[in-house]
Design a protein around this motif. Structure first.
Motif, mmCIF file in Angstrom:
data_model
loop_
_atom_site.group_PDB
_atom_site.id
_atom_site.type_symbol
_atom_site.label_atom_id
_atom_site.label_comp_id
_atom_site.label_asym_id
_atom_site.label_seq_id
_atom_site.Cartn_x
_atom_site.Cartn_y
_atom_site.Cartn_z
ATOM 1 N N GLY A 33 0.829 -1.193 0.000
ATOM 2 C CA GLY A 33 0.000 0.000 0.000
ATOM 3 C C GLY A 33 0.867 1.249 0.000
ATOM 4 O O GLY A 33 2.056 1.208 0.350
ATOM 5 N N LEU A 34 0.272 2.373 -0.365
ATOM 6 C CA LEU A 34 1.050 3.610 -0.445
ATOM 7 C C LEU A 34 1.611 4.018 0.914
ATOM 8 O O LEU A 34 2.690 4.606 0.988
ATOM 9 C CB LEU A 34 0.192 4.745 -1.014
ATOM 10 C CG LEU A 34 -0.063 4.733 -2.520
ATOM 11 C CD1 LEU A 34 -0.910 5.937 -2.919
ATOM 12 C CD2 LEU A 34 1.258 4.739 -3.294
ATOM 13 N N GLY A 35 0.874 3.713 1.985
ATOM 14 C CA GLY A 35 1.355 4.072 3.321
ATOM 15 C C GLY A 35 2.697 3.435 3.633
ATOM 16 O O GLY A 35 3.627 4.108 4.104
ATOM 17 N N HIS A 36 2.833 2.118 3.361
ATOM 18 C CA HIS A 36 4.096 1.449 3.632
ATOM 19 C C HIS A 36 5.156 1.821 2.603
ATOM 20 O O HIS A 36 6.329 2.014 2.949
ATOM 21 C CB HIS A 36 3.916 -0.073 3.640
ATOM 22 C CG HIS A 36 5.200 -0.811 3.864
ATOM 23 N ND1 HIS A 36 5.804 -1.558 2.880
ATOM 24 C CD2 HIS A 36 6.016 -0.884 4.952
ATOM 25 C CE1 HIS A 36 6.927 -2.067 3.344
ATOM 26 N NE2 HIS A 36 7.082 -1.678 4.594
ATOM 27 N N LEU A 37 4.774 1.922 1.337
ATOM 28 C CA LEU A 37 5.753 2.279 0.302
ATOM 29 C C LEU A 37 6.330 3.667 0.553
ATOM 30 O O LEU A 37 7.493 3.932 0.235
ATOM 31 C CB LEU A 37 5.110 2.205 -1.080
ATOM 32 C CG LEU A 37 4.723 0.800 -1.568
ATOM 33 C CD1 LEU A 37 4.018 0.881 -2.909
ATOM 34 C CD2 LEU A 37 5.934 -0.112 -1.654
ATOM 35 N N LYS A 38 5.522 4.549 1.123
ATOM 36 C CA LYS A 38 6.021 5.886 1.451
ATOM 37 C C LYS A 38 7.234 5.794 2.359
ATOM 38 O O LYS A 38 8.265 6.451 2.135
ATOM 39 C CB LYS A 38 4.918 6.706 2.126
ATOM 40 C CG LYS A 38 5.352 8.099 2.561
ATOM 41 C CD LYS A 38 4.194 8.858 3.199
ATOM 42 C CE LYS A 38 4.625 10.269 3.590
ATOM 43 N NZ LYS A 38 3.494 11.043 4.178
ATOM 44 N N ALA A 39 7.123 4.968 3.399
ATOM 45 C CA ALA A 39 8.235 4.824 4.345
ATOM 46 C C ALA A 39 9.363 3.985 3.751
ATOM 47 O O ALA A 39 10.540 4.338 3.857
ATOM 48 C CB ALA A 39 7.729 4.200 5.641
ATOM 49 N N ALA A 40 9.003 2.872 3.101
ATOM 50 C CA ALA A 40 10.025 1.940 2.629
ATOM 51 C C ALA A 40 10.860 2.516 1.489
ATOM 52 O O ALA A 40 12.063 2.235 1.389
ATOM 53 C CB ALA A 40 9.358 0.636 2.179
#
Length: 221
Positions: free
Chosen positions: A155-162
């Motif tokens: 999801g974009l939430g995790h990809l943002k951090a990763a």
């Protein structure tokens, strides 16, 4: 409950924010929408990130009057209220302006929701949905970063951090730009255009070495 358009009979029939992009040709357009309530067709904001040879070249964000009630939970998520869409174009005006533009481009969505919302909103206007060319950046991310499965997800939430992406989540323009960046980073990682990444079996794609000299051009920093 359906409410009358806050714009009444004076709803704008033109969408001037689109004029800068409608005559251009791009590699692909990443699209994100926000909705007023759980109905997928209640689009109140549309974001489009236009990607050319240099990367993300234009981002357009539009407020849309969905002619319906806003659910408190949706407002809590994206912060858009009825007063924000008062006097803004209806979705039918967006279709009139951008329908042909969307039909001639490859479109990217991060999960299947955005395409479903566009289709539902089109049907709500009494129009037959166009056969748009949708591609899912979640599937591209799964092939490029299989290690995220069960470890934060795609999801974009995790990809943002990763991936170190910088964007404001649940703003349609920002989320569209983030989906475009996911595609561009996946292409750089895999050394393949995203259509080829999607056409490759997921296991094989995850193991594919990056090509040298691949024709993937990025915008200069």
């Amino acid at each position: 409950m359906t409410r009358q358009s806050s714009a009444g009979l004076c709803a704008p029939t033109a969408v001037p924010e689109l004029q800068a992009i409608l005559t251009n040709v791009y590699r692909f357009i990443a699209i994100d929408v926000e909705t007023a309530n759980p109905d997928a067709g209640s689009i109140c904001q549309i974001g489009m990130a236009c990607v050319g040879a240099r990367g993300v070249e234009e981002v357009v964000t539009l407020l849309i009057d969905p002619c319906c009630d806003f659910a408190p939970m949706n407002v809590q998520i994206h912060g858009i209220r009825p007063e924000h869409v008062a006097g803004r174009p209806l979705f039918s005006a967006f279709l009139d302006a951008a329908g042909a533009f969307l039909a001639r481009h490859m479109l990217v969505q991060h999960s299947a929701f955005d395409g479903r919302a566009i289709r539902r909103a089109t049907e709500a206007c009494g129009r037959p949905p166009a056969a748009l060319k949708w591609h899912d950046s979640v599937l591209v991310a799964r092939r490029a970063w299989p290690e995220f499965k069960g470890n934060g997800g795609h999801g974009l939430g995790h990809l943002k951090a990763a991936l170190g992406l910088e964007f404001r989540h649940h703003d349609a323009g920002e989320d569209a730009r983030a989906a475009a960046e996911v595609i561009l980073r996946a292409e750089a990682r895999m050394g393949l255009p995203f259509a080829e990444i999607l056409a490759t079996p997921s296991g094989a794609a995850a193991k594919a070495p990056a090509r040298t000299g691949a024709a993937i051009t990025r915008r200069p920093a």
